[in-house]
Design a protein around this motif. Structure first.
Motif, mmCIF file in Angstrom:
data_model
loop_
_atom_site.group_PDB
_atom_site.id
_atom_site.type_symbol
_atom_site.label_atom_id
_atom_site.label_comp_id
_atom_site.label_asym_id
_atom_site.label_seq_id
_atom_site.Cartn_x
_atom_site.Cartn_y
_atom_site.Cartn_z
ATOM 1 N N TRP A 59 8.833 3.887 13.052
ATOM 2 C CA TRP A 59 7.478 3.576 12.573
ATOM 3 C C TRP A 59 7.455 3.309 11.075
ATOM 4 C CZ3 TRP A 59 5.940 2.490 16.974
ATOM 5 C CH2 TRP A 59 6.020 3.359 18.049
ATOM 6 N N THR A 60 8.569 2.806 10.510
ATOM 7 C CA THR A 60 8.600 2.598 9.061
ATOM 8 C C THR A 60 7.884 1.291 8.723
ATOM 9 O OG1 THR A 60 10.784 3.589 9.216
ATOM 10 C CG2 THR A 60 10.107 2.738 7.061
ATOM 11 N N SER A 61 6.729 1.420 8.093
ATOM 12 C CA SER A 61 5.913 0.238 7.781
ATOM 13 C C SER A 61 6.620 -0.659 6.783
ATOM 14 C CB SER A 61 4.565 0.667 7.191
ATOM 15 O OG SER A 61 3.839 1.401 8.139
ATOM 16 N N TRP A 62 6.647 -1.963 7.085
ATOM 17 C CA TRP A 62 7.138 -3.042 6.234
ATOM 18 C C TRP A 62 8.612 -2.914 5.863
ATOM 19 C CZ3 TRP A 62 3.538 -6.190 7.195
ATOM 20 C CH2 TRP A 62 2.203 -5.777 7.215
ATOM 21 N N ALA A 63 9.387 -2.052 6.580
ATOM 22 C CA ALA A 63 10.804 -1.839 6.203
ATOM 23 C C ALA A 63 11.565 -3.153 6.127
ATOM 24 C CB ALA A 63 11.473 -0.910 7.203
ATOM 25 N N GLY B 140 0.819 -1.221 0.000
ATOM 26 C CA GLY B 140 0.000 0.000 0.000
ATOM 27 C C GLY B 140 0.845 1.260 0.000
ATOM 28 N N ILE B 141 1.824 1.321 0.896
ATOM 29 C CA ILE B 141 2.676 2.523 0.962
ATOM 30 C C ILE B 141 3.545 2.579 -0.291
ATOM 31 C CG2 ILE B 141 4.646 3.543 2.181
ATOM 32 C CD1 ILE B 141 3.236 2.806 4.768
ATOM 33 N N TRP C 221 8.771 -0.754 -1.679
ATOM 34 C CA TRP C 221 9.403 0.497 -1.221
ATOM 35 C C TRP C 221 8.765 0.936 0.098
ATOM 36 C CZ3 TRP C 221 12.673 4.144 -4.043
ATOM 37 C CH2 TRP C 221 13.167 3.609 -5.242
ATOM 38 N N CYS C 222 9.583 1.536 0.975
ATOM 39 C CA CYS C 222 9.017 2.107 2.203
ATOM 40 C C CYS C 222 9.204 3.622 2.201
ATOM 41 C CB CYS C 222 9.633 1.475 3.444
ATOM 42 S SG CYS C 222 11.413 1.602 3.537
ATOM 43 N N GLN C 223 8.536 4.246 3.160
ATOM 44 C CA GLN C 223 8.598 5.704 3.284
ATOM 45 C C GLN C 223 9.242 6.042 4.618
ATOM 46 O OE1 GLN C 223 5.430 7.957 1.650
ATOM 47 N NE2 GLN C 223 5.134 9.078 3.549
ATOM 48 N N LEU C 224 10.476 6.578 4.543
ATOM 49 C CA LEU C 224 11.265 6.828 5.759
ATOM 50 C C LEU C 224 11.182 8.308 6.103
ATOM 51 C CD1 LEU C 224 13.998 4.698 4.149
ATOM 52 C CD2 LEU C 224 13.189 4.131 6.443
ATOM 53 N N GLY D 277 13.722 2.633 -0.263
ATOM 54 C CA GLY D 277 12.868 3.562 0.469
ATOM 55 C C GLY D 277 13.099 4.979 -0.014
ATOM 56 N N VAL D 278 12.138 5.845 0.274
ATOM 57 C CA VAL D 278 12.369 7.277 0.051
ATOM 58 C C VAL D 278 12.597 7.911 1.423
ATOM 59 C CG1 VAL D 278 11.165 7.529 -2.140
ATOM 60 C CG2 VAL D 278 9.854 7.741 -0.020
#
Ligand SMILES: Cc1cc2nc3c(=O)[nH]c(=O)nc-3n(C[C@H](O)[C@H](O)[C@H](O)COP(=O)(O)OP(=O)(O)OC[C@H]3O[C@@H](n4cnc5c(N)ncnc54)[C@H](O)[C@@H]3O)c2cc1C
Length: 401
Positions: free
Chosen positions: A157-161, A88-89, A122-125, A167-168
């Motif tokens: 709190w980085t989801s699915w890292a 999703g992210i 990909w995750c959002q950092l 990641g960005v």
């Protein structure tokens, strides 16, 4: 039938045809790794069926349709409980931002296709111990290192890292200017030397969020996706990219009909709870509130169909829906007496009231905490004055820590 209705019918037919293989029932009892593997297979099937990247350019493997078709598909898909949460992210923010801001288009296309097929995530950092609601307060720093950069610091709190390939990330490159001005935006290889991911166990028993540590991680200058010091604007573009997403008036918890079923099954003072006035009143209140939220969503869709932008009233949706889900889940647990406290680590938060209640607090924080949404409503809908911002214009290294 309008084009949109035809699209909805086509999407539903395909989803029904694969629900047995990938949907809610097929996932029951799977552990996270098995569910993720199923999710990857589902994404490949969705890509092959022509429902991936619905509003993305065809040249990038998308369908070239509008945001409305995307919301229609996502809404239909949500009803089947497919294993999509891991992506999703990734597909929501980082990959669209990569398409928009990364200059190496051959690299972008390869990443986009792999992400659409579930082969890469990909995750959002963004969030850090000192920078969540106030993203501009972050302290992870990137310093010039030869012709590239050296990254040091911590995200949280980085989801699915733990399952991500890339990641960005936003980092501070100049602490001597006001906080919004000294940030720069990059993509980072999650498998690079110096990146360490430590899962955090949440109250509901799952570990989908993580701490991520960066210790002298090397970034090439080609990994930079904003001008130096211009990262905040790209971070805002990331957060704004999906102005209107598929929403769920049930607050991503169990739907009201499950509560009605429960109220029929359990007793209050020797009679079915459904006959109790207070329980009936809660059902009526929740029905009215959820119908109101659905009307807001319908209006937003109509505005988009008419070529207009939906307004900030979308913030109401998550605020009200998740708060009410938490309260209704609490009532459902109470009505079950001791049985309501039974904990099943595999239970779905969309079907099980205890799992829903345990997970509701994270829903009230992620994607904008309640208080921040109340600020948005106060400032942008009610037109009240802006909050006091004492660190405005102050160089970051002079703000008391
Ligand atoms: C399940 C989950 C998944 C997440 N996934 C990700 C992810 O993948 N990537 C990522 O970068 N982040 C992620 N986050 C982090 C999330 O974005 C932050 O938790 C959120 O922005 C809040 O920041 P914070 O936790 O630092 O709380 P803080 O900002 O420290 O806030 C603490 C409290 O103070 C209140 N508060 C703060 N500022 C104000 C203000 N100006 N006015 C009024 N009240 C205020 C808040 O509302 C809150 O109640 C996730 C969080 C959760 C819970």
């Amino acid at each position: 039938m309008s084009d949109y209705e035809a699209f909805r019918a086509r999407a539903r037919t395909w989803l029904q045809s694969v629900a047995g293989e990938f949907g809610r029932e097929a996932r029951r009892g799977l552990d996270v790794e098995q569910d993720l593997a199923l999710g990857r297979r589902y994404l490949a099937a969705r890509f092959d069926a022509g429902f991936a990247g619905i509003n993305w350019p065809t040249g990038m493997g998308g369908q070239g349709l509008t945001h409305i078709e995307k919301v229609i598909f996502d809404t239909e898909e949500m009803g089947f409980g497919m294993p999509t949460a891991y992506f999703g992210i990734s597909l929501g923010m980082p990959v669209p931002i990569l398409m928009r801001f990364c200059e190496d288009k051959a690299f972008v296309k390869e990443r986009v296709l792999k992400a659409l097929r579930g082969e890469e995530i990909w995750c959002q950092l963004f969030s850090e111990p000192a920078g969540g609601s106030d993203l501009a307060g972050l302290r992870t720093r990137a310093e010039v290192d030869g012709n590239g950069w050296k990254l040091n610091g911590q995200k949280v709190w980085t989801s699915w890292a733990q399952y991500c390939d890339y990641g960005v990330i936003v980092a501070r490159t100049d602490p001597t200017v006001p906080k919004h001005k000294g940030l720069t935006y990059y993509w980072v290889d999650m498998k690079a030397p110096g990146v360490e991911v430590r899962p955090i166990k949440l109250a509901g028993g799952d570990s989908h969020v993580n701490e991520v540590f960066f210790d002298d991680v090397r970034l090439e200058d080609s990994q930079r996706m904003s001008p130096v010091g211009g990262g905040f604007a790209v971070a805002m573009a990331t957060l704004m990219i999906e102005r209107y997403v598929a929403t769920d008036s049930g607050g991503f918890g169990p739907h009201l009909d499950l509560f009605v079923d429960l109220a029929r099954d359990v007793e209050v003072n020797g009679r079915p709870a459904i006959e109790d006035g207070r329980v009936r009143s809660q059902i009526a209140r929740n029905h009215a509130m959820r119908a109101g939220l659905e009307s807001i969503t319908t209006r937003a869709m109509l505005m988009m169909q008419a070529g207009m932008e939906p307004g900030p009233e979308g913030s109401l949706n998550k605020l009200v829906a998740v708060r009410s889900r938490q309260k209704l889940s609490e009532l459902a647990i109470d009505l079950q007496g001791n049985a309501g406290l039974a904990f099943d680590p595999h239970a779905s938060q969309k079907e099980n009231w205890t799992a829903s209640w345990l997970n509701a607090p994270t829903g009230r924080i992620a994607g904008g905490a309640d208080e921040m949404l109340l600020n948005t409503i106060a400032e942008r809908i009610l037109g009240l004055p802006q909050d006091h911002r004492p660190d405005k214009g102050v160089p970051f290294n002079q703000i008391p820590a």
